[in-house]
Design a protein around this motif. Structure first.
Motif, short mmCIF file in Angstrom:
data_model
loop_
_atom_site.label_atom_id
_atom_site.label_comp_id
_atom_site.label_asym_id
_atom_site.label_seq_id
_atom_site.Cartn_x
_atom_site.Cartn_y
_atom_site.Cartn_z
N ALA A 220 61.01 -11.86 14.56
CA ALA A 220 61.98 -12.60 15.36
C ALA A 220 62.18 -11.92 16.72
O ALA A 220 62.22 -12.58 17.77
N SER A 221 62.27 -10.59 16.70
CA SER A 221 62.54 -9.88 17.95
C SER A 221 61.33 -9.88 18.89
O SER A 221 61.43 -9.51 20.04
N ARG A 222 60.19 -10.28 18.36
CA ARG A 222 58.99 -10.26 19.18
C ARG A 222 58.60 -11.66 19.69
O ARG A 222 57.67 -11.79 20.49
N LEU A 223 59.31 -12.68 19.21
CA LEU A 223 58.84 -14.03 19.53
C LEU A 223 58.84 -14.33 21.03
O LEU A 223 57.96 -15.03 21.52
N GLU A 224 59.81 -13.75 21.76
CA GLU A 224 59.84 -14.04 23.18
C GLU A 224 58.64 -13.47 23.94
O GLU A 224 58.01 -14.16 24.71
N VAL A 225 58.37 -12.16 23.68
CA VAL A 225 57.20 -11.54 24.33
C VAL A 225 55.90 -12.07 23.74
O VAL A 225 54.85 -12.00 24.38
N GLY A 226 55.98 -12.50 22.48
CA GLY A 226 54.77 -12.99 21.83
C GLY A 226 54.26 -11.99 20.82
O GLY A 226 54.48 -10.79 20.94
N ILE A 227 53.61 -12.50 19.80
CA ILE A 227 53.01 -11.65 18.77
C ILE A 227 51.73 -12.33 18.31
O ILE A 227 51.71 -13.56 18.14
N SER A 228 50.68 -11.54 18.16
CA SER A 228 49.40 -12.16 17.76
C SER A 228 49.44 -12.53 16.28
O SER A 228 50.26 -12.02 15.52
#
Ligand SMILES: N[C@@H](Cc1ccc(O)cc1)C(=O)O
Length: 418
Positions: A152-160
């Protein structure tokens, strides 16, 4: 006191999935438990040690610890606690790091066979893509995965997709160890909560909701001054003696703040509650004696580097403090002077004044050098030299390898003889 109560007393529990259930389990049997580490570097640092010290406490209480070296997961990269996508390591790097960490773990924990070290490459690398999707992918709900704090905390920056999948791999590890080794508990740092609970869900789906499996996380270790635990001036404090010498390691613990030392004793030593209580009293009544810090440094250095390293570290500390350096061995000099100014010199004899000014630049002028020598402020290899006409023979001590110069009370310089 039960192991769980002991961990509570040590301040080592952040979250537990089922406190009552786990307390009951550890009272009944020798419980299989594990913690994992990914080979993202070729050495552990002291922060890595925390979950494994807890496994060790379980072992001392009669339980069955496993260490997972993440040969497979390390090739993917855990997004937990990372703000952005990791760069993939080459497989050669992963293998090299995995071998280094395995050797380190064996050295610390593996001697008596009651600690098992396994590598998840052994089972995860055998899974085919189709088996992975059919046997495991089906048991994971994308909504649940997205809601895990890490993702959830990575969704803005993106996650592969690769890092997104990491939690499934760690979950398969827990399932594998549950099925093959009767492992029922996973331990990790606070950032591992999502991965651990995801493994528990997988086991419940696969093995039935009544499967008894538990998770426990350890709080992030904070220092009283708000800075990050585990850093010294030179950066991380490594367990590899080539990266952080045992002397530097010992110094790191000796320098612990009074406000942190009791907490560190609870986390990093196997001293009993009574012993730690006595040391806490010592800090409160005679902080200047630094008894608690000394004990902490001795205990942790001995655990990681062995008894001889403690003897050497204390010897170096004492010699540098008193100025009596003549008794140091070449290996002690290497350790003690690692971060002090040093120069390389030839083995030629020379007038001391010229040597201090021209050859080593310890002194800025001949006038200053003569003045310091006359005032008794210069010591060569621990001996005061007061004769301005003295000659220096760089090979006269320490197997001809070093000259130690002390100027004034505290300033040391090392000349390495070529
Ligand atoms: N994900 C853990 C390491 C780990 C790897 C595999 C496991 O099964 C468990 C833990 C970490 O980054 O700290």
């Amino acid at each position: 006191m039960s192991i769980i109560d002991e961990l509570k007393w040590r301040g080592a529990i952040n979250q537990q999935t089922d406190e009552a259930g786990l307390s009951e389990l550890v009272a009944q049997k020798a419980v299989g438990l594990y913690a994992g580490i990914d080979p993202t570097g070729d050495s552990m640092h002291i922060g890595h040690l925390i979950p494994f010290m807890i496994l060790k406490r379980f072992q001392l209480a009669g339980h069955r610890p496993y260490i997972v070296i993440g040969g497979a997961t390390g090739s993917i990269g855990d997004p937990s606690g990372k703000k952005s996508e990791r760069k993939l390591q080459t497989m050669d790097q992963v293998r090299h790091n995995q071998d280094c960490l395995t050797a380190q773990m064996e050295h610390l924990f593996g001697q008596d066979g009651s600690f098992k070290i396994v590598n998840n490459y052994d089972w995860l690398s055998k899974l085919s893509l189709l088996d992975f999707l059919r046997d495991y992918g089906k048991l994971f709900n994308v909504n649940t995965m997205l809601n895990k704090e890490i993702v959830a905390s990575r969704l803005e920056v993106g996650i592969s997709y690769t890092e997104f999948t990491y939690q499934i791999l760690q979950s398969i590890d827990f399932l594998h160890l549950y099925q093959h080794e009767d492992v029922q508990l996973q331990i990790g740092g606070a950032d591992q909560w999502g991965n651990i609970t995801s493994g528990i869900d997988l086991i419940h789906r696969q093995e039935g909701a009544d499967a008894k499996v538990y998770g426990l996380t350890i709080p992030l270790l904070l220092k009283a001054d708000g800075t990050k635990f585990g850093k010294s001036e030179g950066g991380n404090v490594w367990l590899d003696p080539k990266k952080t010498s045992p002397y530097e390691f010992y110094q790191f613990w000796i320098n612990t703040d009074d406000r942190d030392v009791v907490k560190f004793l609870k986390y990093f030593t196997f001293l009993s509650q009574d012993e730690i209580q006595d040391l806490a009293t010592a800090v409160a009544t005679h902080p200047e004696k630094r008894e608690a810090q000394t004990r902490l440094a001795e205990e942790v250095t001995e655990f990681v580097h062995g008894h001889q390293a403690v003897v050497e570290a204390k010897h170096i500390t004492k010699a540098l403090f008193s100025g009596d350096v003549a008794a140091l061995t070449a290996s002690e000099i290497e350790q003690g002077f690692k971060n002090m100014p040093s120069v390389t010199v030839s083995s030629d004899k020379q007038g001391l004044v010229e040597w201090l000014v021209d050859t080593t630049q310890i002194e800025s002028s001949r006038r200053q050098a003569r003045e310091d020598i006359t005032n008794g402020a210069i010591r060569i290899n621990g001996e005061k030299v007061t004769d301005t006409n003295a000659e220096i023979d760089p090979t006269s001590a320490f197997e001809g390898k070093f000259v130690i110069v002390r100027r004034g009370k505290k300033r040391y310089f090392l000349a390495r003889v070529q």
